[in-house]
Design a protein around this motif. Structure first.
Motif, PDB file in Angstrom:
ATOM      1  N   LEU A  88      -2.284   5.965 -15.129  1.00 14.70           N
ATOM      2  CA  LEU A  88      -1.420   5.521 -14.041  1.00 14.70           C
ATOM      3  C   LEU A  88      -0.350   4.585 -14.584  1.00 14.70           C
ATOM      4  CD1 LEU A  88      -3.870   4.733 -11.092  1.00 14.70           C
ATOM      5  CD2 LEU A  88      -2.328   6.694 -11.327  1.00 14.70           C
ATOM      6  N   VAL A  89       0.853   4.718 -14.069  1.00 16.63           N
ATOM      7  CA  VAL A  89       1.984   3.868 -14.436  1.00 16.63           C
ATOM      8  C   VAL A  89       2.367   3.077 -13.192  1.00 16.63           C
ATOM      9  CG1 VAL A  89       4.319   3.799 -15.377  1.00 16.63           C
ATOM     10  CG2 VAL A  89       2.760   5.663 -16.042  1.00 16.63           C
ATOM     11  N   SER A  90       2.422   1.751 -13.327  1.00 16.82           N
ATOM     12  CA  SER A  90       2.689   0.929 -12.138  1.00 16.82           C
ATOM     13  C   SER A  90       3.574  -0.262 -12.474  1.00 16.82           C
ATOM     14  CB  SER A  90       1.374   0.429 -11.539  1.00 16.82           C
ATOM     15  OG  SER A  90       0.742  -0.470 -12.427  1.00 16.82           O
ATOM     16  N   GLN A  91       4.084  -0.884 -11.423  1.00 15.32           N
ATOM     17  CA  GLN A  91       4.880  -2.104 -11.533  1.00 15.32           C
ATOM     18  C   GLN A  91       4.544  -3.018 -10.360  1.00 15.32           C
ATOM     19  OE1 GLN A  91       8.823  -0.086 -11.886  1.00 15.32           O
ATOM     20  NE2 GLN A  91       8.887  -0.934 -13.956  1.00 15.32           N
ATOM     21  N   LEU A  92       4.950  -4.275 -10.470  1.00 14.55           N
ATOM     22  CA  LEU A  92       4.738  -5.253  -9.409  1.00 14.55           C
ATOM     23  C   LEU A  92       6.062  -5.662  -8.781  1.00 14.55           C
ATOM     24  CD1 LEU A  92       2.101  -7.637 -11.054  1.00 14.55           C
ATOM     25  CD2 LEU A  92       1.694  -6.126  -9.104  1.00 14.55           C
TER      26      LEU A  92
ATOM     27  N   GLY B   4       4.947 -10.559  -7.132  1.00 19.02           N
ATOM     28  CA  GLY B   4       3.643 -10.222  -7.668  1.00 19.02           C
ATOM     29  C   GLY B   4       2.596  -9.881  -6.627  1.00 19.02           C
ATOM     30  N   ARG B   5       3.007  -9.670  -5.370  1.00 19.20           N
ATOM     31  CA  ARG B   5       2.040  -9.425  -4.292  1.00 19.20           C
ATOM     32  C   ARG B   5       1.944  -7.958  -3.909  1.00 19.20           C
ATOM     33  NH1 ARG B   5      -0.990 -13.373  -4.654  1.00 19.20           N
ATOM     34  NH2 ARG B   5      -1.781 -13.098  -2.524  1.00 19.20           N
ATOM     35  N   GLU B   6       2.863  -7.148  -4.401  1.00 20.51           N
ATOM     36  CA  GLU B   6       2.841  -5.733  -4.058  1.00 20.51           C
ATOM     37  C   GLU B   6       2.708  -4.898  -5.321  1.00 20.51           C
ATOM     38  OE1 GLU B   6       5.095  -3.552  -0.732  1.00 20.51           O
ATOM     39  OE2 GLU B   6       6.383  -3.294  -2.515  1.00 20.51           O
ATOM     40  N   LEU B   7       1.678  -4.079  -5.372  1.00 24.58           N
ATOM     41  CA  LEU B   7       1.459  -3.162  -6.480  1.00 24.58           C
ATOM     42  C   LEU B   7       2.095  -1.819  -6.139  1.00 24.58           C
ATOM     43  CD1 LEU B   7       0.110  -2.205  -9.103  1.00 24.58           C
ATOM     44  CD2 LEU B   7      -2.004  -1.837  -7.775  1.00 24.58           C
ATOM     45  N   ARG B   8       2.927  -1.327  -7.059  1.00 23.14           N
ATOM     46  CA  ARG B   8       3.629  -0.067  -6.836  1.00 23.14           C
ATOM     47  C   ARG B   8       3.217   0.932  -7.915  1.00 23.14           C
ATOM     48  NH1 ARG B   8       9.361  -3.366  -6.149  1.00 23.14           N
ATOM     49  NH2 ARG B   8       8.841  -4.313  -4.120  1.00 23.14           N
ATOM     50  N   ILE B   9       2.512   1.985  -7.503  1.00 19.60           N
ATOM     51  CA  ILE B   9       2.119   3.039  -8.435  1.00 19.60           C
ATOM     52  C   ILE B   9       3.281   4.016  -8.518  1.00 19.60           C
ATOM     53  CG2 ILE B   9       0.347   4.712  -9.049  1.00 19.60           C
ATOM     54  CD1 ILE B   9      -0.724   1.883  -8.672  1.00 19.60           C
TER      55      ILE B   9
ATOM     56  N   LEU C  70      -4.794  -6.834 -12.028  1.00 24.33           N
ATOM     57  CA  LEU C  70      -3.549  -7.457 -11.577  1.00 24.33           C
ATOM     58  C   LEU C  70      -3.787  -8.457 -10.448  1.00 24.33           C
ATOM     59  CD1 LEU C  70      -0.961  -4.531 -11.704  1.00 24.33           C
ATOM     60  CD2 LEU C  70      -1.569  -6.194 -13.453  1.00 24.33           C
ATOM     61  N   PHE C  71      -4.786  -8.230  -9.642  1.00 25.55           N
ATOM     62  CA  PHE C  71      -5.129  -9.142  -8.553  1.00 25.55           C
ATOM     63  C   PHE C  71      -6.480  -9.802  -8.830  1.00 25.55           C
ATOM     64  CE2 PHE C  71      -2.621  -5.957  -5.794  1.00 25.55           C
ATOM     65  CZ  PHE C  71      -1.414  -6.583  -6.105  1.00 25.55           C
ATOM     66  N   ALA C  72      -6.668 -10.242 -10.071  1.00 22.26           N
ATOM     67  CA  ALA C  72      -7.961 -10.785 -10.505  1.00 22.26           C
ATOM     68  C   ALA C  72      -8.365 -12.033  -9.725  1.00 22.26           C
ATOM     69  CB  ALA C  72      -7.926 -11.097 -12.006  1.00 22.26           C
TER      70      ALA C  72
ATOM     71  N   LEU D 269      -1.662  -9.223  -0.043  1.00 16.70           N
ATOM     72  CA  LEU D 269      -1.427  -8.184  -1.043  1.00 16.70           C
ATOM     73  C   LEU D 269      -1.072  -6.862  -0.368  1.00 16.70           C
ATOM     74  CD1 LEU D 269      -4.459  -8.919  -3.401  1.00 16.70           C
ATOM     75  CD2 LEU D 269      -2.128  -9.818  -3.582  1.00 16.70           C
ATOM     76  N   ASN D 270      -0.351  -6.008  -1.113  1.00 16.47           N
ATOM     77  CA  ASN D 270       0.002  -4.695  -0.587  1.00 16.47           C
ATOM     78  C   ASN D 270       0.021  -3.689  -1.730  1.00 16.47           C
ATOM     79  OD1 ASN D 270       0.722  -2.882   1.476  1.00 16.47           O
ATOM     80  ND2 ASN D 270       2.878  -3.019   0.920  1.00 16.47           N
ATOM     81  N   ILE D 271      -0.241  -2.439  -1.396  1.00 17.66           N
ATOM     82  CA  ILE D 271      -0.230  -1.360  -2.383  1.00 17.66           C
ATOM     83  C   ILE D 271       0.559  -0.194  -1.813  1.00 17.66           C
ATOM     84  CG2 ILE D 271      -1.615   0.301  -3.683  1.00 17.66           C
ATOM     85  CD1 ILE D 271      -3.959  -1.682  -3.488  1.00 17.66           C
ATOM     86  N   ILE D 272       1.533   0.311  -2.585  1.00 18.97           N
ATOM     87  CA  ILE D 272       2.244   1.524  -2.201  1.00 18.97           C
ATOM     88  C   ILE D 272       2.251   2.484  -3.387  1.00 18.97           C
ATOM     89  CG2 ILE D 272       3.662   0.451  -0.428  1.00 18.97           C
ATOM     90  CD1 ILE D 272       5.966   0.323  -2.412  1.00 18.97           C
ATOM     91  N   ILE D 273       2.297   3.780  -3.082  1.00 23.84           N
ATOM     92  CA  ILE D 273       2.113   4.817  -4.093  1.00 23.84           C
ATOM     93  C   ILE D 273       3.225   5.840  -3.975  1.00 23.84           C
ATOM     94  CG2 ILE D 273       0.548   6.616  -4.931  1.00 23.84           C
ATOM     95  CD1 ILE D 273      -1.712   4.955  -3.492  1.00 23.84           C
ATOM     96  N   ASN D 274       3.841   6.171  -5.104  1.00 24.36           N
ATOM     97  CA  ASN D 274       4.880   7.186  -5.117  1.00 24.36           C
ATOM     98  C   ASN D 274       4.280   8.543  -4.762  1.00 24.36           C
ATOM     99  OD1 ASN D 274       6.798   9.260  -6.209  1.00 24.36           O
ATOM    100  ND2 ASN D 274       7.908   7.430  -6.863  1.00 24.36           N
TER     101      ASN D 274
END
Length: 462
Positions: A269-273, A277-282, A432-434, A376-381
């Motif tokens: 998986l390739v991701s960015q923040l 730093g509160r939203e993880l973007r795959i 990332l959200f340790a 926190l939030n997570i969004i995925i391409n």
């Protein structure tokens, strides 16, 4: 009395009344997060090793790699807090603690380390930490091991969170009363040493997830989602993007996460923040068909796609990838290959030392999906089809993820249909959200061992 030493230990009153005094064949500790159940069990183990002859106590978890930073470290802390570390030797290969004064030992083994288990003889008692992670067959095999002659009572301690009403433990010990078992049920409200701030954080955060609050705050049996899905709060409309919000940004750091099951393919998986730093973007996923379904070809494919990236790379993923034998290249493991291939990007290694609990990370991620836990939030391409498929169809089992396999009719080879990309996703999220993951599991701070409830003196002579 000659050379004796008396110590006064302070602990929760229920530990003194129900744990230290139990001599039943089975001592079953059912409890929520930060209830102190495991600490009570570890205290009992240490006191038995100190005060009873011919003790060889085995402490087990499902996975061997999780023992050193959990059970072993906690028991070592107990001994140090008592001021008795001078009489013990602590071994790391394999994990073992020996009382040099009387020869008693505490041994550690994972159920995934069959050879280690076979080599351990003469066990006097057993503790199973995170017993909800093992199945009934594992338990029966351990029960059969506890049959050697010993002048003291033999006991199996099971400590667990009641994550599902379908757990075999419920049927075995709770649905029908087992006359050979002592049952102890606690929550964080029964832990006299949990400070006010941590207690308030637990109460507040647990209420954000109905299932988590039910299990970890109330200590009730968790009710499985009716759909039986592991990621039961994942929502395609809410978490998948095709409008550019989860596209690759060349000015941002890249975070890679790996899973190394070769069949059907190694998964990346390739991701960015986001900036805060509160939203993880795959942003992307990489997998290749046979014969290129291996670590080397996957990392080379990543380099082809992101050859111009200059904003830095961090990698994490399956901790077992650091073991020898996880790749066909002699003298290398998966992460040495990754590091060498990514040298031009000056990569940062953030691979965890052990696998995070499957159930804990599932609850954590579902809380983010459901209610943006801790902001926190997570969004995925949308192009990450394998990950989206995993999150949509991965079933749960009594111990975590259902790892059922499918078989290729043409080749005869079998592999797990789901779980590879979602495992990489789990590792990434908990790295990332340790800080938030630690809060979710334990409260504001890790529960530190302290002896005492009332000034009750329990004296043991050595």
């Amino acid at each position: 009395m000659g050379n004796t030493k008396q110590i006064t230990v302070k602990t929760n009153q229920w530990v003194i009344d129900k744990v230290l005094t139990s001599k039943a064949r089975y001592l079953v500790l059912k409890g929520g997060g930060s209830s102190g159940k495991s600490n009570g069990a570890f205290l009992k183990i240490v006191l038995r090793v100190l005060s009873e002859p011919k003790q060889r106590i085995l402490v087990v978890r499902k996975v061997a790699s999780t023992l050193k930073e959990s059970c072993y470290k906690d028991i070592e802390t107990h001994i140090n807090e008592m001021g008795l570390n001078y009489r013990f030797t602590f071994y790391s290969q394999p994990l073992r603690i020996k009382d040099n004064f009387n020869g008693n030992e505490i041994l550690f083994a994972g159920l995934d380390d069959v050879e280690r288990l076979k080599s351990i003889k003469g066990i006097s008692s057993i503790m199973i930490e995170e017993a909800s992670e093992i199945d009934e067959h594992d338990f029966m095999q351990l029960d059969l091991r506890l049959r050697d002659r010993n002048p003291n009572y033999k006991q199996i301690i099971l400590a667990f969170n009641p994550v599902s009403e379908d757990l075999w433990i419920k049927k075995y010990f709770f649905d029908v009363r087992n006359p050979k078992a002592d049952l102890v049920e606690t929550t964080f409200l029964n832990n006299a040493f949990l400070d006010k701030d941590s207690r308030e954080v637990l109460e507040k955060e647990m209420k954000k997830s109905k299932h988590y609050y039910q299990v970890y705050a109330l200590g009730e049996w968790g009710t499985p989602d009716t759909s039986g899905l592991f990621y039961n709060q994942f929502d395609l409309d809410k978490h998948v993007r095709d409008n550019g919000e989860a596209d690759y940004d060349p000015d941002k750091h890249i975070y890679l996460s790996w899973d190394f099951n070769v069949l059907p393919s190694v998964s990346l998986l390739v991701s960015q923040l986001s900036d805060d730093g509160r939203e993880l973007r795959i942003v992307d996923e990489v997998h290749l068909p046979y014969p290129n379904n291996n670590t080397l070809h996957i990392v080379q494919e990543f380099k082809r796609r992101y050859s111009g990236h200059t904003a830095g790379i961090t990698y994490c993923g399956d901790p077992s990838g650091k073991n020898q034998g996880t790749t066909t290249n002699a003298g290398f493991n998966n992460y040495t290959i990754i590091k060498e291939e990514l040298l031009e990007f000056y990569p940062i290694d953030r691979v965890q030392s052990k696998h995070p609990s499957v159930q804990q990370r599932g609850l954590f991620i579902n809380s983010i999906f459901e209610s943006n836990y801790q902001g926190l939030n997570i969004i995925i391409n949308k192009k990450c089809k394998k990950l989206i498929e995993d999150l949509s169809f991965q079933k749960q089992s009594n111990t975590g993820k259902d790892k059922s396999k499918v078989k290729d009719r043409n080749t005869g080879q079998s592999w797990e249909r789901y779980g590879h990309f979602s495992d990489a996703f789990d590792y990434l999220t908990t790295v990332l959200f340790a800080v938030e993951f630690d809060i979710f599991q334990r409260g504001k701070r890790a529960f530190t061992y302290e002896l005492g409830y009332h000034e009750i003196s329990s004296r043991y002579a050595f």
